[in-house]
Design a protein around this motif. Structure first.
Motif, PDB file in Angstrom:
ATOM      1  N   SER A 292       0.825  -1.217   0.000  1.00 37.47           N
ATOM      2  CA  SER A 292       0.000   0.000   0.000  1.00 37.47           C
ATOM      3  C   SER A 292       0.854   1.260   0.000  1.00 37.47           C
ATOM      4  N   GLY A 296      -0.729   2.440  -3.287  1.00 37.28           N
ATOM      5  CA  GLY A 296      -1.854   3.200  -2.763  1.00 37.28           C
ATOM      6  C   GLY A 296      -2.643   2.426  -1.719  1.00 37.28           C
ATOM      7  N   GLU A 415      -7.609   8.779  -2.187  1.00 35.19           N
ATOM      8  CA  GLU A 415      -6.269   8.213  -2.037  1.00 35.19           C
ATOM      9  C   GLU A 415      -5.330   9.256  -1.428  1.00 35.19           C
ATOM     10  N   VAL A 417      -1.807   8.460  -1.313  1.00 39.70           N
ATOM     11  CA  VAL A 417      -0.470   8.120  -1.803  1.00 39.70           C
ATOM     12  C   VAL A 417      -0.390   8.384  -3.295  1.00 39.70           C
ATOM     13  N   ASP A 418       0.626   9.142  -3.680  1.00 41.26           N
ATOM     14  CA  ASP A 418       0.926   9.339  -5.096  1.00 41.26           C
ATOM     15  C   ASP A 418       1.739   8.135  -5.536  1.00 41.26           C
ATOM     16  N   THR A 419       1.192   7.306  -6.386  1.00 46.13           N
ATOM     17  CA  THR A 419       1.887   6.076  -6.778  1.00 46.13           C
ATOM     18  C   THR A 419       3.168   6.346  -7.542  1.00 46.13           C
ATOM     19  N   SER A 423       3.471  11.475  -1.340  1.00 48.83           N
ATOM     20  CA  SER A 423       2.144  11.490  -0.733  1.00 48.83           C
ATOM     21  C   SER A 423       1.389  12.683  -1.249  1.00 48.83           C
TER      22      SER A 423
END
Length: 434
Positions: A292, A296, A415, A417-419, A423
């Motif tokens: 995660s 994400g 979401e 989290v920036d994949t 963040s």
């Protein structure tokens, strides 16, 4: 993030939680046997002993859940987590020992409340410490490792407890003790071991971005006042999803007799079915938490909640022990997909020293669900439906709640989290650097 990459202070907290969970889960098996063994006597206020037992067991969850938000908020106000963990484990250890000294329903009920207070002090502060000792890029993995150790302790406790009780009486170090007393002593020792680990190995981190207003309110944000397209606060929504998940998970235990009769199995087989969920949590919690951090939080939470629907529902319809084991194991995978990413997402949102208050919403909700689940299962088991087993109704109820949780998270939670590696949420910056 692998286990060896985890901050040693988080590992210390995880080991402490494992010891505490092992001792506390002892009582899942020991207390019902102890209350009905004839050792506990006194007035029952006209209630059946079975109902008194249920009330005593549920008291822990209700008091624990009711106090967690206050304890988390107070740790935010003081800026000190470690002392809350230590004092909470001390109270829990003393309560476990007092069981050996009391013999009435009223006294056991009060001790159970005392246990709830101890855990209420410990859990929010511990989770807040894990959050603050993590970075935005490792928070999911840290939550996964922490909960894996907790589940190891939770899974070992009931397995060992039955053997300790049935193996008594004992004569150790010149002292005679019953199997019940030995179990309570082990639970006491476990709490004190956890306390010692925290005292020796964990210090409060320094939080550079301390929010001066953190902890100034006990209120829980229900509605979202920042995002125009959302109705509910994201942490409150995750709390509801955690509540629904916990209710579904906790439906099994009070139905043990009905399940054993219907499936033609022994209590040992039921224990294996119960443990299948724990095994899945141990195997998948840490890797899913770590994933995660990269892929994400939201996809795992949604997938876990959606998977909870069929895996909860099918437990009211399977007719073989093997089917129940498979259902419980996959339900454990689903729970693992929800728990660590949800805690990490809430941790991403928490600002400065607000971790205790923010994360206590999820821990409080989960604890409340574990108290509501057995009560609702006992009630709904008597409500027949024209299909499935005689106890299918509680699991239909649990599946509906899991789907409702999925819809809420899908529509109300963004979401964090920036994949691509960072963040995306303003509150997702690490609280401390290690």
């Amino acid at each position: 993030m692998g286990l060896l990459d985890t901050d040693r202070r988080i590992l210390a907290l995880a080991f402490a939680r494992m010891a505490d969970a092992a001792g506390n889960s002892f009582l899942i098996v020991v207390l019902p046997l102890y209350i009905t063994s004839g050792v506990v006597t006194g007035g029952t206020y006209g209630l059946a002993p079975a109902l008194i037992t249920g009330i005593i067991l549920s008291a822990f969850g209700f008091f624990n859940s009711a106090l967690q938000s206050f304890a988390g908020n107070l740790s935010d106000r003081t800026g000190r987590r470690r002392i809350f963990v230590i004092v909470g484990l001390l109270i829990l250890g003393v309560a476990n020992f007092i069981y050996t000294l009391v013999g009435s329903y009223n006294a056991v009920f009060l001790v159970r409340i005392m246990q709830g207070i101890g855990v209420a002090l410990t859990v929010p502060a511990t989770i807040a410490l894990v959050n603050e000792l993590s970075t935005a890029a490792s928070r999911g993995g840290s939550m996964g490792v922490f909960n894996t150790f907790r589940m190891v302790g939770f899974g070992l406790g009931p397995v060992v407890a039955g053997g300790v009780v049935s193996g008594g009486p004992y004569h150790l170090f010149g002292v005679d003790m019953t199997g019940f007393e030995a179990a309570f002593y082990i639970a006491t020792l476990s709490a004190f071991v956890g306390m010692a680990l925290v005292y020796l190995l964990v210090e409060d981190p320094e939080v550079e971005d301390l929010d001066a207003e953190a902890g100034e309110s006990f209120s829980i944000a229900v509605f979202d006042r920042e995002r125009e397209d959302k109705l509910l606060d994201p942490v409150f929504t995750l709390g509801l999803a955690s509540l629904f998940m916990a209710i579904g998970i906790a439906l099994l235990s009070p139905l043990e007799h009905l399940i054993n009769t219907t499936l033609g199995q022994t209590a040992t087989m039921f224990g294996i079915e119960f443990s299948a969920f724990v095994l899945a949590q141990v195997l998948f919690q840490a890797p899913i938490g770590s994933w995660s951090d990269t892929y994400g939080r939201r996809p795992f939470i949604l997938a876990g909640l959606l998977l909870l629907v069929p895996t909860t529902l099918v437990q009211g319809f399977v007719t073989t022990p093997a089917g129940m084991i498979v259902a419980r194991f996959i339900q454990g995978v689903a729970g693992a997909a929800v728990f660590a990413p949800a805690m990490a997402l809430a941790g991403d949102i928490a600002h400065g020293r607000s971790s205790g208050t923010t994360l206590s919403i999820l821990t409080m909700s989960f604890g409340l669900g574990t108290a509501i689940g057995p009560l609702s299962a006992g009630y709904l088991a008597g409500v027949p439906i024209p299909f499935g087993t005689s106890y299918a109704t509680p699991f239909v109820f649990g599946a509906v709640l899991a789907f409702l949780g999925f819809l809420l998270v899908y529509s109300q939670v963004d979401e964090t989290v920036d994949t691509g590696g960072g963040s995306s949420h303003a509150g997702a910056e690490p609280s401390t650097a290690d």
